[in-house]
Design a protein around this motif. Structure first.
Motif, short mmCIF file in Angstrom:
data_model
loop_
_atom_site.label_atom_id
_atom_site.label_comp_id
_atom_site.label_asym_id
_atom_site.label_seq_id
_atom_site.Cartn_x
_atom_site.Cartn_y
_atom_site.Cartn_z
N ASP A 19 28.62 41.54 42.53
CA ASP A 19 28.78 40.03 42.42
C ASP A 19 27.25 38.85 43.59
N ILE A 20 27.71 37.64 42.91
CA ILE A 20 26.73 36.86 42.80
C ILE A 20 27.16 35.55 43.51
N ASN A 40 38.33 40.82 34.55
CA ASN A 40 37.71 42.59 35.09
C ASN A 40 36.14 41.00 35.40
N VAL A 41 36.38 39.85 35.22
CA VAL A 41 34.59 39.10 35.86
C VAL A 41 35.20 38.12 35.79
N VAL A 42 35.28 37.24 36.85
CA VAL A 42 35.66 35.95 36.76
C VAL A 42 34.06 35.04 37.71
N VAL A 43 34.28 34.44 37.17
CA VAL A 43 33.63 32.96 36.95
C VAL A 43 33.92 31.67 37.95
N LEU A 44 33.35 31.68 39.40
CA LEU A 44 33.97 29.42 39.88
C LEU A 44 33.36 28.65 39.96
N ASP A 45 33.02 28.43 39.06
CA ASP A 45 32.23 27.33 38.98
C ASP A 45 32.18 25.92 39.95
N GLU A 46 31.41 25.44 40.45
CA GLU A 46 31.45 24.52 41.05
C GLU A 46 32.36 24.66 42.53
N VAL A 47 32.27 25.24 42.85
CA VAL A 47 33.18 26.24 44.14
C VAL A 47 33.65 25.13 45.02
N GLU A 71 45.93 32.34 44.22
CA GLU A 71 46.99 32.91 43.24
C GLU A 71 46.23 33.24 41.69
N ILE A 72 45.19 32.51 41.46
CA ILE A 72 44.65 33.23 40.61
C ILE A 72 43.92 34.77 40.41
N LEU A 73 43.17 34.38 41.57
CA LEU A 73 42.13 35.66 41.37
C LEU A 73 42.81 36.91 42.39
N ASN A 74 43.23 37.01 43.00
CA ASN A 74 44.79 37.85 43.49
C ASN A 74 45.31 38.37 42.33
N ALA A 75 45.64 37.78 41.05
CA ALA A 75 46.53 38.39 40.41
C ALA A 75 45.15 38.90 38.82
N THR A 76 43.64 39.18 39.35
CA THR A 76 43.03 39.59 38.16
C THR A 76 42.84 41.14 38.91
N ASN A 77 42.31 41.73 38.09
CA ASN A 77 41.63 42.94 38.91
C ASN A 77 40.89 42.99 39.90
N GLN A 78 41.31 43.74 40.77
CA GLN A 78 40.60 43.68 41.95
C GLN A 78 38.13 44.27 42.26
N ASP A 79 38.88 45.14 41.06
CA ASP A 79 37.71 45.99 41.00
C ASP A 79 36.66 45.14 40.30
N ARG A 80 36.07 44.29 40.44
CA ARG A 80 35.36 43.34 39.25
C ARG A 80 33.82 42.41 39.84
N GLU A 123 33.59 34.65 50.37
CA GLU A 123 33.93 35.74 51.15
C GLU A 123 34.96 36.06 51.07
N MET A 124 35.95 35.13 51.21
CA MET A 124 37.35 35.76 50.26
C MET A 124 37.72 36.60 49.69
N PHE A 125 36.47 36.08 48.80
CA PHE A 125 36.95 36.43 46.87
C PHE A 125 35.69 37.36 46.53
#
Ligand code: AMP
Length: 402
Positions: free
Chosen positions: A94-95, A198-205, A219-228, A246-248
């Motif tokens: 994770d980055i 299995n990959v998420v990018v949050l730009d300009e958080v 809501e969106i991130l909780n619905a993705t594969n948690q092993d991402r 930190e949460m995500f």
């Protein structure tokens, strides 16, 4: 849409809508008092440091197609954020990247992400951005970097017709790019399933939080594969932003690139006025100045932006207006004219100006005061990009000038 050889941009139909991607979720903030002296500052004419990257693009072990596309895009050497992010991202970690628009951060995440999707056709990415304009810019770069890969994508944002999005989604695309509101709409309508993302990018958080998207994102991130694998990019890592990241994320690697405070290379000054007539006349004179070649003017409401644009046109200036009350097609047309220098003046509200990446803006004019000092810094950062010196002029009513 498919990232094959063809450029099928036209498949997006631009419907009329008065809503703005995220605008309806904007939190109303009360105006902060800002000392007008904070609007006066001389630019520091520092020479930009030349960055020597540790890697060449050829050093990254990515699919050869990506290297070919980067070359075609004219990318010769990695930018600092790319140089530091790509090798780590390719290990699957994770980055958290602290970087602004204009640093090359889009390719910093797109290169490793697209590589992963090419290598594993079961991988799926969701890329969230705070504004439609930014989502479109990301999609444009995706198109260029993934060209010829056969990967499929969908661009999901408000203000445009649902139909092309639905048709793209039916093809089970591996790449989903969008603004949080519309992405959530699709999930709720069950037209988008993201359990296998299995990959998420949050730009300009930071901006997404600022625009009140935190619940949608959660809501969106909780619905993705948690092993991402997750990528987060933000200009700051303070307070709420840090907590949310930190949460995500899982044990992320923090990557920070040294960029000077963008406002350092912007000459800042105030324009005092007493009456409305004097105010518009002073703006008229500024726009007529030979040194003023491309100007972004901020005003506070849709109505005022429209009115000011009409006034400037009636005075013979070629100007365009963008605000959240315009359709996405109108906003795109106006922005394109401004980018292509077919008009030299763009009048905008703060919300619509987010994500604007126009390199040659010489002047930012705050015709109305920004709500917060942070908004001010954001506004003036639109001038003086790419190492140039820019100018910011802020109109201050005389009686406020204590
Ligand atoms: P971004 O910060 O991702 O919005 O990128 C800002 C601009 O820099 C975009 O127009 C990119 O196409 C361009 N860019 C990004 N990386 C490179 C690179 N390594 N070489 C040349 N241009 C780049």
């Amino acid at each position: 849409m498919s990232y094959s050889q063809s450029n099928n941009r036209d498949r997006f139909s631009r419907g009329r809508s008065s809503s703005y991607g995220g605008g309806s979720r904007n939190k109303r903030r009360t105006n902060q008092y800002i000392d007008p002296n904070k609007f006066i500052k001389t630019a520091k004419m520092t020479e930009a440091e030349v960055y020597v990257p540790e890697n060449k693009f050829a050093d990254f072990v990515v699919d050869p197609l990506i290297a070919v596309n980067l070359k075609a895009m004219g990318y010769e050497l990695p930018s600092p954020i790319q140089d530091k992010t790509i090798p780590v991202a390719l290990t699957g970690k994770d980055i958290v990247g602290i970087a602004n628009t204009g640093t090359g951060k889009t390719a910093a995440f797109l290169i490793p992400v697209i590589d992963k999707l090419i290598k594993n056709r079961n991988s799926k990415v969701i890329i969230l951005a705070p504004t439609r304009e930014l989502a479109e810019q990301i999609e444009e770069q995706t198109r260029a970097i993934a060209k010829g890969s056969g990967l499929m994508g969908a661009l999901l944002m408000g203000g445009v017709s649902m139909q092309p999005q639905l048709s793209d989604l039916r093809k089970n695309p591996q790449i989903i790019i969008g603004t949080p509101g519309r992405v959530k709409d699709h999930i709720e309508r069950r037209t988008l399933k993201i359990a296998d993302v299995n990959v998420v990018v949050l730009d300009e958080v930071d901006r997404m939080l600022d625009m009140g998207f935190i619940d949608d994102i959660t809501e969106i991130l909780n619905a993705t594969n948690q092993d991402r694998q997750s990528f987060f990019f933000s200009a700051t890592l303070e307070g709420k932003v840090r907590t949310s990241i930190e949460m995500f994320s899982k044990d992320p690697v923090h990557i920070m690139v040294k960029t000077g405070d963008t406002s350092d290379n912007v000459h800042q000054n105030v324009v005092n006025y007493n009456t409305k007539d004097e105010k518009i006349q002073k703006l008229h004179d500024i726009l007529n100045d030979d040194n003023v070649s491309k100007t972004l003017i901020f005003d506070d409401t849709h109505h005022n932006v429209e009115r000011l644009n009409d006034e400037l046109r009636s005075r013979g200036f070629d100007s365009e207006a963008i605000h959240g009350g315009k359709s996405q097609a109108q906003r795109q047309r106006a922005l394109k004219k401004f980018k292509d220098s077919n008009v030299k003046v763009l009048v905008a509200t703060d919300v619509a100006a987010r994500g604007i990446d126009v390199a040659d803006i010489t002047h930012v004019v705050n015709f109305s005061l920004p709500q917060t000092y942070q908004d001010y810094v954001h506004r003036i950062g639109r001038a003086g990009r790419a190492g140039r010196v820019g100018h910011a002029l802020t109109f201050v009513e005389q009686r406020r000038n204590y």
